[in-house]
Design a protein around this motif. Structure first.
Motif, PDB file in Angstrom:
ATOM      1  N   VAL A  20      17.175   6.773 -12.817  1.00 23.25           N
ATOM      2  CA  VAL A  20      16.413   5.533 -13.029  1.00 23.25           C
ATOM      3  C   VAL A  20      16.324   4.732 -11.736  1.00 23.25           C
ATOM      4  N   ILE A  21      17.421   4.689 -10.986  1.00 22.61           N
ATOM      5  CA  ILE A  21      17.418   3.940  -9.723  1.00 22.61           C
ATOM      6  C   ILE A  21      16.438   4.563  -8.729  1.00 22.61           C
ATOM      7  N   LYS A  22      16.434   5.905  -8.659  1.00 25.10           N
ATOM      8  CA  LYS A  22      15.523   6.575  -7.732  1.00 25.10           C
ATOM      9  C   LYS A  22      14.071   6.361  -8.126  1.00 25.10           C
ATOM     10  N   ILE A  23      13.799   6.463  -9.420  1.00 26.98           N
ATOM     11  CA  ILE A  23      12.420   6.250  -9.886  1.00 26.98           C
ATOM     12  C   ILE A  23      11.971   4.830  -9.579  1.00 26.98           C
ATOM     13  N   ALA A  24      12.842   3.862  -9.848  1.00 21.36           N
ATOM     14  CA  ALA A  24      12.497   2.465  -9.569  1.00 21.36           C
ATOM     15  C   ALA A  24      12.300   2.238  -8.077  1.00 21.36           C
ATOM     16  N   LYS A  25      13.158   2.883  -7.258  1.00 20.20           N
ATOM     17  CA  LYS A  25      13.044   2.721  -5.812  1.00 20.20           C
ATOM     18  C   LYS A  25      11.717   3.262  -5.303  1.00 20.20           C
ATOM     19  N   TRP A  26      11.356   4.479  -5.717  1.00 23.86           N
ATOM     20  CA  TRP A  26      10.108   5.064  -5.248  1.00 23.86           C
ATOM     21  C   TRP A  26       8.894   4.355  -5.837  1.00 23.86           C
ATOM     22  N   PHE A  27       9.032   3.815  -7.043  1.00 19.56           N
ATOM     23  CA  PHE A  27       7.926   3.045  -7.620  1.00 19.56           C
ATOM     24  C   PHE A  27       7.655   1.792  -6.781  1.00 19.56           C
ATOM     25  N   LEU A  28       8.727   1.106  -6.386  1.00 24.08           N
ATOM     26  CA  LEU A  28       8.555  -0.091  -5.562  1.00 24.08           C
ATOM     27  C   LEU A  28       7.976   0.260  -4.191  1.00 24.08           C
ATOM     28  N   ILE A  29       8.446   1.369  -3.608  1.00 24.34           N
ATOM     29  CA  ILE A  29       7.930   1.778  -2.303  1.00 24.34           C
ATOM     30  C   ILE A  29       6.440   2.095  -2.391  1.00 24.34           C
ATOM     31  N   LEU A  30       6.047   2.864  -3.410  1.00 29.68           N
ATOM     32  CA  LEU A  30       4.635   3.202  -3.571  1.00 29.68           C
ATOM     33  C   LEU A  30       3.796   1.972  -3.887  1.00 29.68           C
ATOM     34  N   PHE A  31       4.344   1.077  -4.714  1.00 28.63           N
ATOM     35  CA  PHE A  31       3.597  -0.117  -5.085  1.00 28.63           C
ATOM     36  C   PHE A  31       3.303  -0.980  -3.860  1.00 28.63           C
ATOM     37  N   PHE A  32       4.341  -1.273  -3.070  1.00 29.06           N
ATOM     38  CA  PHE A  32       4.125  -2.118  -1.905  1.00 29.06           C
ATOM     39  C   PHE A  32       3.330  -1.391  -0.823  1.00 29.06           C
ATOM     40  N   GLY A  33       3.470  -0.040  -0.752  1.00 34.80           N
ATOM     41  CA  GLY A  33       2.653   0.714   0.191  1.00 34.80           C
ATOM     42  C   GLY A  33       1.174   0.622  -0.148  1.00 34.80           C
ATOM     43  N   ILE A  34       0.846   0.821  -1.428  1.00 32.31           N
ATOM     44  CA  ILE A  34      -0.550   0.702  -1.869  1.00 32.31           C
ATOM     45  C   ILE A  34      -1.036  -0.729  -1.717  1.00 32.31           C
ATOM     46  N   TYR A  35      -0.183  -1.680  -2.070  1.00 32.68           N
ATOM     47  CA  TYR A  35      -0.539  -3.099  -1.967  1.00 32.68           C
ATOM     48  C   TYR A  35      -0.863  -3.485  -0.526  1.00 32.68           C
ATOM     49  N   THR A  36      -0.162  -2.855   0.423  1.00 37.17           N
ATOM     50  CA  THR A  36      -0.389  -3.168   1.834  1.00 37.17           C
ATOM     51  C   THR A  36      -1.592  -2.436   2.404  1.00 37.17           C
ATOM     52  N   LEU A  37      -1.732  -1.161   2.061  1.00 42.21           N
ATOM     53  CA  LEU A  37      -2.752  -0.327   2.693  1.00 42.21           C
ATOM     54  C   LEU A  37      -4.118  -0.426   2.031  1.00 42.21           C
ATOM     55  N   PHE A  38      -4.162  -0.760   0.742  1.00 34.17           N
ATOM     56  CA  PHE A  38      -5.445  -0.764   0.039  1.00 34.17           C
ATOM     57  C   PHE A  38      -6.466  -1.710   0.666  1.00 34.17           C
ATOM     58  N   PRO A  39      -6.109  -2.963   1.015  1.00 39.57           N
ATOM     59  CA  PRO A  39      -7.118  -3.827   1.654  1.00 39.57           C
ATOM     60  C   PRO A  39      -7.664  -3.248   2.956  1.00 39.57           C
ATOM     61  N   LEU A  40      -6.801  -2.587   3.748  1.00 41.76           N
ATOM     62  CA  LEU A  40      -7.258  -2.007   5.006  1.00 41.76           C
ATOM     63  C   LEU A  40      -8.205  -0.846   4.755  1.00 41.76           C
ATOM     64  N   VAL A  41      -7.836   0.011   3.801  1.00 45.09           N
ATOM     65  CA  VAL A  41      -8.703   1.152   3.477  1.00 45.09           C
ATOM     66  C   VAL A  41     -10.038   0.659   2.918  1.00 45.09           C
ATOM     67  N   TRP A  42      -9.978  -0.315   2.012  1.00 49.56           N
ATOM     68  CA  TRP A  42     -11.214  -0.863   1.442  1.00 49.56           C
ATOM     69  C   TRP A  42     -12.088  -1.484   2.521  1.00 49.56           C
ATOM     70  N   LEU A  43     -11.474  -2.203   3.461  1.00 50.63           N
ATOM     71  CA  LEU A  43     -12.221  -2.823   4.544  1.00 50.63           C
ATOM     72  C   LEU A  43     -12.929  -1.778   5.391  1.00 50.63           C
ATOM     73  N   PHE A  44     -12.234  -0.692   5.717  1.00 52.24           N
ATOM     74  CA  PHE A  44     -12.828   0.356   6.544  1.00 52.24           C
ATOM     75  C   PHE A  44     -13.950   1.069   5.797  1.00 52.24           C
ATOM     76  N   VAL A  45     -13.726   1.395   4.534  1.00 49.99           N
ATOM     77  CA  VAL A  45     -14.760   2.082   3.747  1.00 49.99           C
ATOM     78  C   VAL A  45     -15.985   1.193   3.592  1.00 49.99           C
ATOM     79  N   THR A  46     -15.791  -0.087   3.323  1.00 52.15           N
ATOM     80  CA  THR A  46     -16.916  -1.003   3.146  1.00 52.15           C
ATOM     81  C   THR A  46     -17.699  -1.183   4.436  1.00 52.15           C
ATOM     82  N   SER A  47     -17.017  -1.104   5.575  1.00 60.87           N
ATOM     83  CA  SER A  47     -17.717  -1.254   6.853  1.00 60.87           C
ATOM     84  C   SER A  47     -18.653  -0.094   7.141  1.00 60.87           C
ATOM     85  N   LEU A  48     -18.575   0.990   6.352  1.00 68.36           N
ATOM     86  CA  LEU A  48     -19.437   2.163   6.533  1.00 68.36           C
ATOM     87  C   LEU A  48     -20.549   2.219   5.491  1.00 68.36           C
TER      88      LEU A  48
END
Length: 289
Positions: A20-48
């Motif tokens: 459970v601890i490992k699942i929660a840890k990786w869930f938080l890592i993926l969540f904050f990773g997506i939360y951080t990278l999604f605006p940048l990816v969306w910005l780049f895709v929209t610029s095209l």
């Protein structure tokens, strides 16, 4: 015995609690990773995309990749000149800031005089002062000095407003620097300036790089004072150029997003080049022993 120990270790690692601890840890890592990278990816895709595609569905992929948006970003807003202005302002202001911070930190760290800690407290307190509250005094000072609409005003201002943070960072490294090394250099005949330039600065470069990176990013991304102190196109920086795609009646969003992508590339490259120094600098300054 070794196999039994390994089996027991694997069994301990696969308990429900650890799973459970490992699942929660990786869930938080993926969540904050997506939360951080999604605006940048969306910005780049929209610029095209085209403006029509953007208004129809902001989250769709471009039907045809529009690299013309980046050409428009340079041609419409003269981003090439603005990028050069931002580079010269950021590099010169960072150099002045770091040299001043290194000298001030060295004096505060190594010399004993009355009011030393009070001076350092004044530098540290500058971190908490909102810069926007000083717009009128800064504008008045540079106006009377005849430096309005000049890149020199931005270089001087950025170097000054970054001193509190730079001194706060570099002073911690100066305090942890062994005095015995300087004493040995003094015995060998090394003078004051020689000790500072040849020994202190090279051996505290981690802290200097950390402070310089923060200072450069601050200068590169600053908008308020660049808009306040400059007016002609020849003195505008890249952050001001992003505004040129918006007018009273229409906004070229995709070209503006292309300009934003261009504006954030140097920040990303700078952090990628110096991330090890930044991380080691922050962690080294956080622990004393």
């Amino acid at each position: 015995m070794v196999k039994t120990a390994k089996k027991n270790k694997i069994h301990e690692q696969l308990t429900p609690k650890t799973v459970v601890i490992k699942i929660a840890k990786w869930f938080l890592i993926l969540f904050f990773g997506i939360y951080t990278l999604f605006p940048l990816v969306w910005l780049f895709v929209t610029s095209l995309k085209t403006n029509a595609e953007y208004f129809d569905n902001p989250f769709s992929l471009p039907a045809v990749i529009q690299f013309q948006n980046y050409v428009n970003a340079f041609s419409q807003a003269n981003l090439g000149r603005m990028i050069i202005n931002s580079i010269t302002v950021s590099v010169i202001a960072t150099f002045i800031n770091i040299m001043a911070a290194a000298m001030a930190s060295y004096a505060i760290s190594r010399f004993q005089f009355k009011g030393k800690e009070a001076i350092f407290a004044m530098f540290s307190a500058g971190v908490m002062v909102p810069l926007n509250a000083l717009m009128v005094p800064y504008f008045t000072i540079f106006s009377r000095a005849g430096l309005l609409d000049s890149l020199n005003s931005l270089r001087i201002l950025y170097a000054a407003i970054g001193l509190p943070m730079s001194v706060f960072i570099v002073r911690g490294f100066m305090d942890s620097f062994p005095r015995e090394i300087e004493e040995a250099a003094y015995v060998d005949g090394c003078g004051f300036y020689g000790r500072f330039l040849r020994i202190v600065l090279p051996l505290t470069k981690t802290g200097l790089v950390t402070a310089a990176t923060f200072q450069f990013l601050t200068c590169w991304n600053e908008f308020v004072y660049a808009n306040l102190l400059t007016s002609s196109p020849a003195t505008k920086t890249i952050q001001i150029g992003i505004r040129y795609f918006t007018n009273q009646f229409t906004t070229d969003y995709v070209s503006m997003y292309a300009a934003i992508v261009i504006a954030i590339i140097p920040s990303i490259i700078g952090y990628m080049l110096f991330q090890e120094q930044i991380i080691s600098g922050l962690t080294s300054g956080a622990v004393k022993g």
